[in-house]
Enzyme design. Structure first.
Site, PDB file in Angstrom:
ATOM      1  N   HIS A   1      58.489  39.971  13.183  1.00 48.54           N
ATOM      2  CA  HIS A   1      57.888  41.266  12.808  1.00 48.54           C
ATOM      3  C   HIS A   1      58.704  42.428  13.390  1.00 48.54           C
ATOM      4  O   HIS A   1      58.448  42.897  14.490  1.00 48.54           O
ATOM      5  CB  HIS A   1      56.442  41.338  13.306  1.00 48.54           C
ATOM      6  CG  HIS A   1      55.667  42.456  12.692  1.00 48.54           C
ATOM      7  ND1 HIS A   1      54.329  42.387  12.419  1.00 48.54           N
ATOM      8  CD2 HIS A   1      56.052  43.682  12.255  1.00 48.54           C
ATOM      9  CE1 HIS A   1      53.924  43.513  11.866  1.00 48.54           C
ATOM     10  NE2 HIS A   1      54.962  44.327  11.763  1.00 48.54           N
TER      11      HIS A   1
ATOM     12  N   HIS B   1      60.908  46.151  12.343  1.00 46.67           N
ATOM     13  CA  HIS B   1      61.254  47.205  11.380  1.00 46.67           C
ATOM     14  C   HIS B   1      62.689  47.645  11.655  1.00 46.67           C
ATOM     15  O   HIS B   1      62.962  48.268  12.681  1.00 46.67           O
ATOM     16  CB  HIS B   1      60.300  48.386  11.521  1.00 46.67           C
ATOM     17  CG  HIS B   1      58.873  48.036  11.208  1.00 46.67           C
ATOM     18  ND1 HIS B   1      58.348  48.105   9.939  1.00 46.67           N
ATOM     19  CD2 HIS B   1      57.870  47.573  11.991  1.00 46.67           C
ATOM     20  CE1 HIS B   1      57.083  47.712   9.950  1.00 46.67           C
ATOM     21  NE2 HIS B   1      56.768  47.382  11.194  1.00 46.67           N
TER      22      HIS B   1
ATOM     23  N   ARG C   1      64.419  49.482   9.460  1.00 49.92           N
ATOM     24  CA  ARG C   1      64.518  50.837   8.869  1.00 49.92           C
ATOM     25  C   ARG C   1      65.603  51.025   7.830  1.00 49.92           C
ATOM     26  O   ARG C   1      65.856  52.150   7.416  1.00 49.92           O
ATOM     27  CB  ARG C   1      64.683  51.899   9.968  1.00 49.92           C
ATOM     28  CG  ARG C   1      63.608  51.904  11.034  1.00 49.92           C
ATOM     29  CD  ARG C   1      62.224  52.098  10.482  1.00 49.92           C
ATOM     30  NE  ARG C   1      61.243  52.393  11.530  1.00 49.92           N
ATOM     31  CZ  ARG C   1      59.932  52.203  11.388  1.00 49.92           C
ATOM     32  NH1 ARG C   1      59.447  51.706  10.270  1.00 49.92           N
ATOM     33  NH2 ARG C   1      59.104  52.504  12.370  1.00 49.92           N
TER      34      ARG C   1
ATOM     35  N   ASN D   1      58.646  47.938   4.498  1.00 53.52           N
ATOM     36  CA  ASN D   1      58.214  49.334   4.307  1.00 53.52           C
ATOM     37  C   ASN D   1      59.340  50.311   4.631  1.00 53.52           C
ATOM     38  O   ASN D   1      59.237  51.173   5.483  1.00 53.52           O
ATOM     39  CB  ASN D   1      56.965  49.646   5.153  1.00 53.52           C
ATOM     40  CG  ASN D   1      57.165  49.426   6.631  1.00 53.52           C
ATOM     41  OD1 ASN D   1      58.038  48.659   7.041  1.00 53.52           O
ATOM     42  ND2 ASN D   1      56.368  50.086   7.450  1.00 53.52           N
TER      43      ASN D   1
ATOM     44  N   ASP E   1      53.272  45.293   5.068  1.00 54.81           N
ATOM     45  CA  ASP E   1      53.097  45.780   6.441  1.00 54.81           C
ATOM     46  C   ASP E   1      53.287  47.291   6.554  1.00 54.81           C
ATOM     47  O   ASP E   1      54.177  47.881   5.969  1.00 54.81           O
ATOM     48  CB  ASP E   1      54.054  45.094   7.412  1.00 54.81           C
ATOM     49  CG  ASP E   1      53.764  45.540   8.831  1.00 54.81           C
ATOM     50  OD1 ASP E   1      52.590  45.552   9.212  1.00 54.81           O
ATOM     51  OD2 ASP E   1      54.704  45.931   9.544  1.00 54.81           O
TER      52      ASP E   1
ATOM     53  N   HIS F   1      49.995  41.338  13.988  1.00 57.57           N
ATOM     54  CA  HIS F   1      49.629  42.107  15.193  1.00 57.57           C
ATOM     55  C   HIS F   1      48.131  42.231  15.466  1.00 57.57           C
ATOM     56  O   HIS F   1      47.552  43.299  15.386  1.00 57.57           O
ATOM     57  CB  HIS F   1      50.289  43.486  15.203  1.00 57.57           C
ATOM     58  CG  HIS F   1      50.271  44.223  13.877  1.00 57.57           C
ATOM     59  ND1 HIS F   1      49.169  44.315  13.088  1.00 57.57           N
ATOM     60  CD2 HIS F   1      51.260  44.908  13.253  1.00 57.57           C
ATOM     61  CE1 HIS F   1      49.470  45.024  12.015  1.00 57.57           C
ATOM     62  NE2 HIS F   1      50.735  45.389  12.086  1.00 57.57           N
TER      63      HIS F   1
ATOM     64  N   ASN G   1      49.867  51.150  15.618  1.00 57.13           N
ATOM     65  CA  ASN G   1      48.960  50.679  14.588  1.00 57.13           C
ATOM     66  C   ASN G   1      49.092  49.168  14.461  1.00 57.13           C
ATOM     67  O   ASN G   1      50.155  48.694  14.077  1.00 57.13           O
ATOM     68  CB  ASN G   1      49.319  51.365  13.260  1.00 57.13           C
ATOM     69  CG  ASN G   1      48.479  50.858  12.094  1.00 57.13           C
ATOM     70  OD1 ASN G   1      47.784  49.850  12.192  1.00 57.13           O
ATOM     71  ND2 ASN G   1      48.569  51.548  10.968  1.00 57.13           N
TER      72      ASN G   1
ATOM     73  N   ASP H   1      56.624  43.750  16.666  1.00 57.50           N
ATOM     74  CA  ASP H   1      56.345  44.898  15.791  1.00 57.50           C
ATOM     75  C   ASP H   1      57.240  46.076  16.207  1.00 57.50           C
ATOM     76  O   ASP H   1      56.785  47.209  16.311  1.00 57.50           O
ATOM     77  CB  ASP H   1      54.860  45.289  15.824  1.00 57.50           C
ATOM     78  CG  ASP H   1      54.515  46.325  14.749  1.00 57.50           C
ATOM     79  OD1 ASP H   1      55.364  46.593  13.873  1.00 57.50           O
ATOM     80  OD2 ASP H   1      53.399  46.874  14.809  1.00 57.50           O
TER      81      ASP H   1
ATOM     82  N   GLY I   1      53.666  53.506  16.322  1.00 52.75           N
ATOM     83  CA  GLY I   1      54.663  52.464  16.585  1.00 52.75           C
ATOM     84  C   GLY I   1      55.534  52.711  17.790  1.00 52.75           C
ATOM     85  O   GLY I   1      55.753  53.849  18.211  1.00 52.75           O
TER      86      GLY I   1
HETATM   87 ZN   LIG Z   1      51.830  46.567  10.745  1.00 50.63          ZN
END
Ligand SMILES: [Zn+2]
Length: 461
Positions: A64, A66, A68, A98, A156, A236, A308, A335, A354
């Site tokens: 998990h 990100h 970007r 995302n 997500d 999460h 979150n 996350d 985040g």
């Molecule tokens: Zn999430």
């Protein structure tokens, strides 16, 4: 033939039920021997690395993260995100869709996979969106995404609110052998909440977000996993009720699973009230084993404590720890959610959710789970290796002979301070800067090559 022999370490490979002081031989990019014969099989010109007193385990996998890319490269890039992963001991990361544009089509999957090969220093696995544009209205082309190489689907950052759409997503995912990962958030209950709904949201005058906002969707996901037979994974987890629901469902054999992040089992909502309030109350349990932490200061409304799902109560933190201890929660992850300083340097209400996490998650997990004797070292390593690999059907997370030579070497007892200047991430939105942590990565090896080592790091500094 390039060979690397790791000698004298405590080799912990949960997939093979191995926990012993022994040797590991890597030839080119594969594990070629583990155990007493590793030394005998090593070619004379093999590079030798004495790892006495250190843990040698399968390369850690964070499912998990990100990264970007594409579109938000001011926050993080494939290069910086994978650099942070390597520093944290992670040889593989799974990136969330995302991005901007979102990963909801085969072309974007191909772009990220290609760039990751060029610019990433660890393995990057890609997830695809459940819905087009992560808008929650229409299914993304799951089959095309699968052919392009995704390992799971998830919206997500968002959560599909339409239960029928989520049901269809589960059915499609099952046909294509993909797990569905879900960010569990009921919008009608959460509305515009910015922190956990409870004592501290009232004291601080911030809009609250009840635990039920997560638990309702965990319950929905259990029912849909049961209805469709699809593997559904709850991301999460932060709330007591979520753990209870998952525990009960798993007993019945429902194909449901869950993950937890170190911030949710280390911090609580009291931290949003500032360091004084936290150390006086919920932080006491951390000070019992690490009294130096009491010198760490932060103000109230510090946006590095906004995430979150939000930091919850001490009771919720305890429930997550119990869920990890009894196996209800099988997977640990970060996350990792980088944001620019200027985005976080605003009022609490306006800051994005985040924090970064790749470089601190191993130490925080050791501190909260292993050093406190809640779980064994092997169990913790399984939650970072064999368990996420099994969920995603990845040929990773093991030191079996013939497996890819992804290896993490760490010292579980080494104390160190997480410094802003020494982060690999492009962003610095972590609440853990200045913290004295216990457990440090010594070397990260991907496909037989050291992509990060403490020694080279020191030379570079
Ligand atoms: Zn999430």
């Amino acid at each position: 033939m390039a060979a690397l022999l790791l000698t004298g370490g405590r080799v912990v490979d949960p997939a093979n039920h191995l926990d012993a002081k022994t040797d590991v031989l890597i030839s080119e990019d594969k594990i070629t021997a583990v155990g007493a014969d590793a030394v005998k099989k090593a070619p004379r010109d093999a590079e030798r690395m004495a790892v006495n007193g250190l843990i040698v385990c399968p390369g850690l996998l964070d499912l998990h993260v990100h990264l970007r890319e594409p579109g938000q490269t001011a926050k993080e890039t494939l290069a910086t995100g994978t650099a942070a992963a390597a520093r944290g001991g992670f040889t593989s990361v799974v990136c969330m869709p995302n991005t901007s544009p979102p990963i909801d089509n085969a072309g974007t999957v191909a772009l990220i996979r290609e760039r990751a090969l060029q610019q990433g220093i660890v393995n990057v696995f890609v997830t695809g969106a459940i819905s087009k544009g992560i808008a929650g209205e229409e299914l993304a082309p799951v089959g095309g995404l699968k052919r392009a190489g995704i390992v799971a689907i998830t919206d997500d950052g968002h959560c599909v609110q339409n239960n029928d759409l989520m049901r269809r997503a589960c059915e499609y995912a099952k046909m294509f052998g993909l797990p569905v990962m879900d960010h569990c958030q009921d919008y009608s209950l959460v509305t515009d909440g910015v922190m956990h709904e409870g004592y501290w949201s009232t004291v601080l005058g911030l809009r609250g977000w009840p635990s039920a906002g997560e638990e309702v969707i965990v319950a929905r996901n259990i029912l849909l996993a049961e209805l469709t037979g699809a593997k559904v994974h709850c991301q999460h987890l932060s709330a007591t009720g979520s753990v209870a629901l998952l525990r009960e469902a798993k007993k019945r054999g429902v194909p449901i699973s869950g993950e937890a992040c170190p911030h949710h089992f280390t911090l609580t909502d009291a931290a949003v009230g500032g360091s004084d309030k936290f150390w006086e109350t919920d932080g006491k349990s951390l000070l019992a084993t690490n009294h130096q932490l009491s010198t760490i200061n932060w103000p109230s409304y510090d946006t590095n404590f906004k995430m979150n799902p939000p930091l919850r109560s001490a009771r919720d933190r305890e429930a997550i720890l119990e869920g990890l201890a009894d196996g209800t929660i099988e997977i640990l992850c970060s996350d990792h959610a980088p944001h620019c300083d200027y985005e976080k340097d605003v009022e609490f209400d306006y800051a994005p959710f985040g924090i970064t996490g790749l470089e601190t998650e191993l130490a925080l997990s050791l501190m909260q789970l292993v050093h406190t004797k809640r779980i064994s070292l092997a169990d913790m390593i399984a939650k970072f290796t064999a368990n996420p690999a099994r969920l995603l059907n990845l040929p990773k997370g093991t030191l079996s002979v013939g497996a890819d030579a992804d290896v993490t070497v760490f010292d579980p007892n080494r104390e160190w301070v997480f410094e802003k200047a020494a982060t690999g991430s492009k962003s610095a939105n972590s609440p853990f800067y200045g913290w004295k942590l216990k457990g440090k990565v010594v070397a990260t090896i991907v496909a037989g090559k050291q992509v990060w080592s403490e020694q080279n790091e020191l030379v570079a500094v």
